[in-house]
Design an enzyme around this catalytic site. Sequence first.
Site, PDB file in Angstrom:
ATOM      1  N   ASP A  34      26.465  55.205  65.187  1.00  0.00           N
ATOM      2  CA  ASP A  34      25.680  55.337  63.957  1.00  0.00           C
ATOM      3  C   ASP A  34      24.894  56.647  63.972  1.00  0.00           C
ATOM      4  OD1 ASP A  34      26.637  52.913  63.381  1.00  0.00           O
ATOM      5  OD2 ASP A  34      24.712  51.836  63.427  1.00  0.00           O
ATOM      6  N   GLU A  36      25.565  59.499  65.424  1.00  0.00           N
ATOM      7  CA  GLU A  36      26.468  60.624  65.159  1.00  0.00           C
ATOM      8  C   GLU A  36      26.760  60.708  63.652  1.00  0.00           C
ATOM      9  OE1 GLU A  36      27.834  62.504  67.570  1.00  0.00           O
ATOM     10  OE2 GLU A  36      29.777  63.248  66.888  1.00  0.00           O
ATOM     11  N   ASP A  38      24.933  59.494  61.203  1.00  0.00           N
ATOM     12  CA  ASP A  38      23.719  59.872  60.476  1.00  0.00           C
ATOM     13  C   ASP A  38      23.441  61.372  60.593  1.00  0.00           C
ATOM     14  OD1 ASP A  38      23.430  57.310  59.745  1.00  0.00           O
ATOM     15  OD2 ASP A  38      21.836  56.816  61.182  1.00  0.00           O
ATOM     16  N   GLU A 114      47.127  34.875  47.322  1.00  0.00           N
ATOM     17  CA  GLU A 114      45.925  35.641  47.694  1.00  0.00           C
ATOM     18  C   GLU A 114      44.717  34.717  47.666  1.00  0.00           C
ATOM     19  OE1 GLU A 114      45.495  38.889  44.917  1.00  0.00           O
ATOM     20  OE2 GLU A 114      47.623  39.366  45.059  1.00  0.00           O
ATOM     21  N   LYS A 116      41.010  33.831  46.261  1.00  0.00           N
ATOM     22  CA  LYS A 116      40.279  34.126  45.034  1.00  0.00           C
ATOM     23  C   LYS A 116      38.819  34.362  45.403  1.00  0.00           C
ATOM     24  CE  LYS A 116      39.616  32.539  40.318  1.00  0.00           C
ATOM     25  NZ  LYS A 116      38.165  32.441  40.251  1.00  0.00           N
ATOM     26  N   ASP A 118      34.986  35.062  45.219  1.00  0.00           N
ATOM     27  CA  ASP A 118      33.961  34.640  44.266  1.00  0.00           C
ATOM     28  C   ASP A 118      32.944  35.761  44.101  1.00  0.00           C
ATOM     29  OD1 ASP A 118      32.796  33.005  42.497  1.00  0.00           O
ATOM     30  OD2 ASP A 118      31.927  31.627  43.963  1.00  0.00           O
ATOM     31  N   GLU A 171      37.490  42.782  43.105  1.00  0.00           N
ATOM     32  CA  GLU A 171      36.284  41.974  43.038  1.00  0.00           C
ATOM     33  C   GLU A 171      35.209  42.580  43.937  1.00  0.00           C
ATOM     34  OE1 GLU A 171      37.073  39.562  40.999  1.00  0.00           O
ATOM     35  OE2 GLU A 171      35.555  37.997  41.198  1.00  0.00           O
ATOM     36  N   TYR A 223      42.820  44.026  44.240  1.00  0.00           N
ATOM     37  CA  TYR A 223      43.985  43.144  44.215  1.00  0.00           C
ATOM     38  C   TYR A 223      44.965  43.416  43.075  1.00  0.00           C
ATOM     39  CZ  TYR A 223      40.454  40.731  41.326  1.00  0.00           C
ATOM     40  OH  TYR A 223      39.479  40.430  40.429  1.00  0.00           O
ATOM     41  N   LYS A 311      42.253  26.145  42.033  1.00  0.00           N
ATOM     42  CA  LYS A 311      40.838  25.909  42.341  1.00  0.00           C
ATOM     43  C   LYS A 311      40.704  24.831  43.403  1.00  0.00           C
ATOM     44  CE  LYS A 311      38.371  28.423  39.382  1.00  0.00           C
ATOM     45  NZ  LYS A 311      37.234  27.973  38.660  1.00  0.00           N
ATOM     46  N   CYS A 405       4.081   9.064  30.732  1.00  0.00           N
ATOM     47  CA  CYS A 405       4.688  10.387  30.753  1.00  0.00           C
ATOM     48  C   CYS A 405       4.030  11.244  31.850  1.00  0.00           C
ATOM     49  CB  CYS A 405       4.496  11.052  29.394  1.00  0.00           C
ATOM     50  SG  CYS A 405       5.013  12.777  29.393  1.00  0.00           S
ATOM     51  N   CYS A 408       1.866  14.108  29.737  1.00  0.00           N
ATOM     52  CA  CYS A 408       0.711  13.876  28.864  1.00  0.00           C
ATOM     53  C   CYS A 408       0.050  12.524  29.115  1.00  0.00           C
ATOM     54  CB  CYS A 408       1.126  13.998  27.402  1.00  0.00           C
ATOM     55  SG  CYS A 408       2.254  12.700  26.890  1.00  0.00           S
ATOM     56  N   CYS A 421       9.144   9.818  26.001  1.00  0.00           N
ATOM     57  CA  CYS A 421       7.746  10.030  25.666  1.00  0.00           C
ATOM     58  C   CYS A 421       7.735  10.351  24.175  1.00  0.00           C
ATOM     59  CB  CYS A 421       7.172  11.210  26.457  1.00  0.00           C
ATOM     60  SG  CYS A 421       5.577  11.734  25.801  1.00  0.00           S
ATOM     61  N   CYS A 426       3.113  16.288  23.232  1.00  0.00           N
ATOM     62  CA  CYS A 426       3.290  16.391  24.687  1.00  0.00           C
ATOM     63  C   CYS A 426       3.710  17.815  25.041  1.00  0.00           C
ATOM     64  CB  CYS A 426       4.352  15.392  25.143  1.00  0.00           C
ATOM     65  SG  CYS A 426       4.746  15.534  26.878  1.00  0.00           S
TER      66      CYS A 426
HETATM   67  S1  IVH Z   1      44.037  38.651  39.481  1.00  0.00           S
HETATM   68  C1  IVH Z   1      45.628  39.854  35.579  1.00  0.00           C
HETATM   69  N1  IVH Z   1      43.379  38.172  41.987  1.00  0.00           N
HETATM   70  O1  IVH Z   1      39.054  35.654  39.350  1.00  0.00           O
HETATM   71  C2  IVH Z   1      44.969  39.828  36.892  1.00  0.00           C
HETATM   72  N2  IVH Z   1      41.737  37.805  40.312  1.00  0.00           N
HETATM   73  O2  IVH Z   1      39.169  33.474  37.369  1.00  0.00           O
HETATM   74  C3  IVH Z   1      43.755  38.973  36.852  1.00  0.00           C
HETATM   75  N3  IVH Z   1      39.569  37.072  41.165  1.00  0.00           N
HETATM   76  O3  IVH Z   1      38.939  37.638  36.463  1.00  0.00           O
HETATM   77  C4  IVH Z   1      43.007  38.889  38.083  1.00  0.00           C
HETATM   78  N4  IVH Z   1      40.118  37.096  43.314  1.00  0.00           N
HETATM   79  O4  IVH Z   1      37.658  38.485  38.592  1.00  0.00           O
HETATM   80  C5  IVH Z   1      42.970  38.165  40.700  1.00  0.00           C
HETATM   81  N5  IVH Z   1      42.946  37.830  44.243  1.00  0.00           N
HETATM   82  C6  IVH Z   1      42.529  37.833  42.976  1.00  0.00           C
HETATM   83  C7  IVH Z   1      41.222  37.460  42.609  1.00  0.00           C
HETATM   84  C8  IVH Z   1      40.865  37.446  41.250  1.00  0.00           C
HETATM   85  C9  IVH Z   1      39.148  36.886  42.434  1.00  0.00           C
HETATM   86  C10 IVH Z   1      38.726  36.882  39.961  1.00  0.00           C
HETATM   87  C11 IVH Z   1      38.912  37.930  38.885  1.00  0.00           C
HETATM   88  C12 IVH Z   1      39.422  37.170  37.682  1.00  0.00           C
HETATM   89  C13 IVH Z   1      38.913  35.781  37.957  1.00  0.00           C
HETATM   90  C14 IVH Z   1      39.718  34.745  37.209  1.00  0.00           C
END
Ligand code: IVH
Length: 668
Positions: A34, A36, A38, A114, A116, A118, A171, A223, A311, A405, A408, A421, A426
Amino acid sequence: MNIDEARARVAYLSEKLDRWNYEYYVLDNPSVSDAEFDRHMNELMMLEAEYPELKSKSSPTQRVGGQVADEFKKIPHKRLMLSLGNVYNEDEMRDFDRKIREATGKSQITYMGEVKIDGLGMSLIYDGGELQYCVTRGDGNVGEDVTQNVKTIRSIPLKVKDRRSFEVRGEVYMPKKSLERLNENRALKGEPLFANARNAAAGSIRQLDSSIVATRGLDAFWYYLVNAEELDIHDHSASLDYLDTLGFRTNHERKLLHGVDECIEYIREMTEKRDELGYDIDGLVFKVDDLSEYEEIGYTAKTPKWATAYKFPPKEVTTKLLDIFLTVGRTGRITPNAVLEPVRVAGSLVQRATLNNEDFIKDKGLMIGDTVVLRKAADVIPEVVRPIVEERDGSERPFILSEVCPECGEPLTRVQGLHYCLNKECPSRKIEGIIHFASRDAMDIDGLGESIVEEFYGEGFIKGIPDLYRLYDKAQEIKALDGWGDKAISNLLDSIEASKTRSLERLLFGLGIKEIGNKTAKTLAKTFKTLDAFLDYPEEDYQKIQDIGPVAAKSLFEFFHDQKNLALIEDLRSLGLNFNYLGQEQTDETSFFYGKTVVLTGTLVEYTRDEMTALLENIGAKVAGSVSKKTDVVVAGPGAGSKLVKAEQLGILVIDEAQALSYLKKED
Ligand code: IVH
């Protein structure tokens, strides 16, 4: 040192710093200390200060932040930033695959699996080998220019070796470690904690001061290469590999999957692995690998049909029910709420959950002090599922609902299992009434949320709705409160001022007339055209209007014959509020319910079935009478029977009324 020597030195230092950044933040394999790093960074900063003409917008010094913006510029996306459709179980995943096979005529499809992430969707625009813009997803059409902030994320390449113009999407997120550190610091300073990584990431990216963003420890995964085919790339997997070679941080949990069985296997594998990752994921994403199929497979209004999100099912955890406290709603309805020992569920910290009503607590047999099972239904709303009776040690005590309540002190009235109530004065009811008036579906006063209304009420700045429009006179006093600068005050006053011109249906709904939901308010506004037309309208005539039954008719008549309400209306008139209907508004395509087929079953509490139907239809959903494979969501209340059973058999998403309402209010 002359300028040429300085130029050569700047190039040398930049090259080194870029490489070290890449090694550290993308490859996770640092090759220098670090100190080096900096030392080189400091030298580069000094040189750039001495020779400002040598400072480029892709210099490694840009990552430190420092620019303070007034606001974020809106930038339209060249290509819509789509979101994804969802599947919730293996059967739906197979269904998704079947449709793709039908559309392409192929017997087996290769998908990229892939994680997803958050976080927040982000688009990066490159041209001439340099990062030009970073734009948030926004509503998919138009996003915000957050370039200076995103540049502080060290893993994002500011320079690339491909000089062509291209767009990369991914993301921005907050790693679990960064969130822990951030929350520890906030706790020390007595600042409110971020509930989850997603909120923390969103809050950080929206900071106007980029040097604050630089301290937040954000990161990103990329992605999607939007114009891959223009760059002569023909598979999604190849575009991710290409992004790797350009120095982007892509996610290496990805896997090329041949046919749906391998997708299901990947789902099982990643469900196991989910908690080991250093970042929150809320599901998986499956994309058809062969880009040449995309046009053929096509798009819906908001989502591509060649990809879907899987999901994860709601997660359950256990925690302690420490206490139960009561809140008073706008209609005077009393709701018991659980105080929980803080616990992480499905990515967020939970310490409160609604317990709906007294019967809910009795039916579940909950006692204060119990260890309880908690889950996040549909990954959003925390729900107390049941007590773990075996864990009781005798110190638990039953919950006894107060007879008065909590705000009040007036006695409560029980109506059909719910407590109210009925005191119109209130304070809680008044506060909730103002919050309702300002809410998105009513007068939509941006920035006037619950806590501000509560604070202003507590300070005596507002006693009722009209006082909102007199806050201008209180600007000096507001400024004396914590966290209020001139800019924040003038923004709030501007949005209050802007609400004066809302169309009649919003005002009608905002007034909180019993039985009048926002759909009924729309019908009434269309019919009456102006608020004055209600003032001497006969009770029996109301019932001739579509959707108005005897109960709503009585409520309307009484409302417009109550001296207090008439005084309120005159007050609002003198303050300059619009009383007229201004024509139809558009449906909200970004809503969760938009385009979905919904079935209502069981008893609804907060709204009548007609109101809920109207709310859903209003936002672009179709409300059907029976459950079938075509149903997307079932909203089930207490007492739901065969429809609920069928929905569960078919693996259809089932949510309760509170969740449905939160989705109706939720952005995206
Ligand atoms: S593909 C047309 N890949 O999830 C391509 N989205 O619920 C659309 N997200 O709006 C996105 N990981 O913000 C894609 N591996 C992933 C993702 C991903 C997270 C998010 C993205 C999208 C939302 C949809």
